[in-house]
Design a protein around this motif. Sequence first.
Motif, mmCIF file in Angstrom:
data_model
loop_
_atom_site.group_PDB
_atom_site.id
_atom_site.type_symbol
_atom_site.label_atom_id
_atom_site.label_comp_id
_atom_site.label_asym_id
_atom_site.label_seq_id
_atom_site.Cartn_x
_atom_site.Cartn_y
_atom_site.Cartn_z
ATOM 1 N N LEU A 75 -8.959 -8.053 1.051
ATOM 2 C CA LEU A 75 -7.586 -7.705 0.672
ATOM 3 C C LEU A 75 -7.583 -6.771 -0.531
ATOM 4 O O LEU A 75 -6.921 -5.717 -0.532
ATOM 5 N N PHE A 76 -8.331 -7.131 -1.543
ATOM 6 C CA PHE A 76 -8.345 -6.361 -2.784
ATOM 7 C C PHE A 76 -8.903 -4.955 -2.562
ATOM 8 O O PHE A 76 -8.330 -3.959 -3.019
ATOM 9 N N GLU A 77 -10.009 -4.855 -1.835
ATOM 10 C CA GLU A 77 -10.630 -3.549 -1.607
ATOM 11 C C GLU A 77 -9.789 -2.671 -0.678
ATOM 12 O O GLU A 77 -9.713 -1.457 -0.875
ATOM 13 N N SER A 78 -9.160 -3.289 0.308
ATOM 14 C CA SER A 78 -8.288 -2.528 1.210
ATOM 15 C C SER A 78 -7.094 -1.963 0.455
ATOM 16 O O SER A 78 -6.727 -0.787 0.625
ATOM 17 N N LEU A 79 -6.487 -2.784 -0.388
ATOM 18 C CA LEU A 79 -5.352 -2.308 -1.187
ATOM 19 C C LEU A 79 -5.791 -1.238 -2.180
ATOM 20 O O LEU A 79 -5.047 -0.301 -2.458
ATOM 21 N N GLY A 80 -7.011 -1.383 -2.692
ATOM 22 C CA GLY A 80 -7.536 -0.365 -3.599
ATOM 23 C C GLY A 80 -7.599 0.995 -2.929
ATOM 24 O O GLY A 80 -7.350 2.024 -3.568
ATOM 25 N N GLN A 81 -7.896 1.006 -1.639
ATOM 26 C CA GLN A 81 -7.971 2.280 -0.911
ATOM 27 C C GLN A 81 -6.588 2.876 -0.656
ATOM 28 O O GLN A 81 -6.373 4.067 -0.873
ATOM 29 N N ILE A 82 -5.637 2.049 -0.202
ATOM 30 C CA ILE A 82 -4.325 2.634 0.102
ATOM 31 C C ILE A 82 -3.539 2.953 -1.176
ATOM 32 O O ILE A 82 -2.647 3.790 -1.154
ATOM 33 N N LEU A 83 -3.901 2.297 -2.282
ATOM 34 C CA LEU A 83 -3.226 2.582 -3.554
ATOM 35 C C LEU A 83 -4.023 3.559 -4.407
ATOM 36 O O LEU A 83 -3.696 3.768 -5.570
ATOM 37 N N ARG A 84 -5.076 4.113 -3.809
ATOM 38 C CA ARG A 84 -5.921 5.089 -4.513
ATOM 39 C C ARG A 84 -6.453 4.530 -5.829
ATOM 40 O O ARG A 84 -6.394 5.191 -6.876
ATOM 41 N N LYS A 85 -6.926 3.314 -5.763
ATOM 42 C CA LYS A 85 -7.536 2.617 -6.903
ATOM 43 C C LYS A 85 -6.530 2.225 -7.981
ATOM 44 O O LYS A 85 -6.903 1.625 -8.989
ATOM 45 N N ASN A 86 -5.258 2.550 -7.787
ATOM 46 C CA ASN A 86 -4.227 2.163 -8.764
ATOM 47 C C ASN A 86 -3.642 0.807 -8.378
ATOM 48 O O ASN A 86 -2.488 0.699 -7.965
ATOM 49 N N VAL A 87 -4.468 -0.228 -8.493
ATOM 50 C CA VAL A 87 -4.035 -1.558 -8.084
ATOM 51 C C VAL A 87 -3.253 -2.189 -9.236
ATOM 52 O O VAL A 87 -3.770 -2.986 -10.020
ATOM 53 N N GLU A 88 -2.017 -1.787 -9.343
ATOM 54 C CA GLU A 88 -1.138 -2.329 -10.381
ATOM 55 C C GLU A 88 0.278 -2.466 -9.823
ATOM 56 O O GLU A 88 0.578 -1.975 -8.740
ATOM 57 N N ARG A 89 1.126 -3.139 -10.568
ATOM 58 C CA ARG A 89 2.427 -3.588 -10.070
ATOM 59 C C ARG A 89 3.290 -2.456 -9.521
ATOM 60 O O ARG A 89 3.835 -2.553 -8.425
ATOM 61 N N ARG A 90 3.426 -1.389 -10.270
ATOM 62 C CA ARG A 90 4.323 -0.312 -9.859
ATOM 63 C C ARG A 90 3.870 0.306 -8.544
ATOM 64 O O ARG A 90 4.673 0.511 -7.626
ATOM 65 N N CYS A 91 2.576 0.613 -8.437
ATOM 66 C CA CYS A 91 2.055 1.214 -7.201
ATOM 67 C C CYS A 91 2.182 0.245 -6.032
ATOM 68 O O CYS A 91 2.479 0.663 -4.906
ATOM 69 N N LEU A 92 1.967 -1.031 -6.299
ATOM 70 C CA LEU A 92 2.090 -2.023 -5.227
ATOM 71 C C LEU A 92 3.514 -2.047 -4.684
ATOM 72 O O LEU A 92 3.731 -2.014 -3.469
ATOM 73 N N LEU A 93 4.490 -2.090 -5.588
ATOM 74 C CA LEU A 93 5.887 -2.147 -5.168
ATOM 75 C C LEU A 93 6.313 -0.871 -4.448
ATOM 76 O O LEU A 93 7.162 -0.911 -3.558
ATOM 77 N N ASP A 94 5.711 0.247 -4.818
ATOM 78 C CA ASP A 94 6.038 1.520 -4.171
ATOM 79 C C ASP A 94 5.432 1.637 -2.777
ATOM 80 O O ASP A 94 5.783 2.544 -2.018
ATOM 81 N N ASN A 95 4.499 0.747 -2.459
ATOM 82 C CA ASN A 95 3.788 0.844 -1.182
ATOM 83 C C ASN A 95 3.768 -0.488 -0.428
ATOM 84 O O ASN A 95 2.783 -0.820 0.236
ATOM 85 N N MET A 96 4.869 -1.231 -0.491
ATOM 86 C CA MET A 96 4.890 -2.565 0.102
ATOM 87 C C MET A 96 4.704 -2.552 1.617
ATOM 88 O O MET A 96 4.127 -3.476 2.190
ATOM 89 N N ASP A 97 5.182 -1.509 2.279
ATOM 90 C CA ASP A 97 4.987 -1.412 3.734
ATOM 91 C C ASP A 97 3.502 -1.435 4.070
ATOM 92 O O ASP A 97 3.050 -2.160 4.959
ATOM 93 N N GLY A 98 2.736 -0.640 3.348
ATOM 94 C CA GLY A 98 1.299 -0.594 3.568
ATOM 95 C C GLY A 98 0.615 -1.892 3.195
ATOM 96 O O GLY A 98 -0.332 -2.321 3.860
ATOM 97 N N VAL A 99 1.100 -2.544 2.144
ATOM 98 C CA VAL A 99 0.523 -3.818 1.695
ATOM 99 C C VAL A 99 0.686 -4.880 2.778
ATOM 100 O O VAL A 99 -0.257 -5.612 3.109
ATOM 101 N N PHE A 100 1.874 -4.963 3.370
ATOM 102 C CA PHE A 100 2.111 -5.941 4.435
ATOM 103 C C PHE A 100 1.255 -5.644 5.660
ATOM 104 O O PHE A 100 0.751 -6.557 6.324
#
Length: 203
Positions: free
Chosen positions: A112-137
């Motif tokens: 989970l962590f590494e996959s999110l790191g890729q779609i968030l371009r290593k910016n695994v932090e709150r703002r980027c996560l909220l901006d990309n919730m579709d991809g996170v789900f």
Amino acid sequence: MTAQTCPRQHQRTTMEIASLEPSLYTVKAVFILDNDGNRLLSKYYDKELYPSMKEQKNFEKNVFNKTHKADNEIAFVEGMTIVYKCSIDLFFYVVGSSQENELMLMAVLNCLFESLGQILRKNVERRCLLDNMDGVFLVVDEIIDGGVILESDPQQVIQKVNYRADENPLSEQSVAQHITDKLAMTSNIMQSAKEQIKWSILK
């Protein structure tokens, strides 16, 4: 502040682990909290485990209080085995039963962590996560389905998510950005059409 290491309360021998009945339904829940313990994403796969929203949030609060200052990767809370990790202002949790193999849960967490790191371009932090919730789900759904672990290889997860996102590489562009670009393209087409209509009228 020095982190306190919590001793493991229930040590299990190899024979005890081997005697446990295997179950496909390894994961009971997955949730992501911010550094104040607020829920950003949660999925519960066992309907009998904290069936109400209030019970779920109380459980998450209890887990957060017991883990956010600790330096461990595994916790035992309310009879559940929990593996977790933090990144900047986010806390990631994967929950299994008290008899669950921690290595299996950790494999899910790392994927989970590494996959999110890729779609968030290593910016695994709150703002980027909220901006990309579709991809996170999408990522969560590719890793776990109804509590069953489907995939533990981040590269495979990203490939499947890319396919579901209209073959748009999420490692280069998030689902949210993909949707934004689609809307912008539609807006540009409509604007161009309006301009053509206006000039045709003026002629």
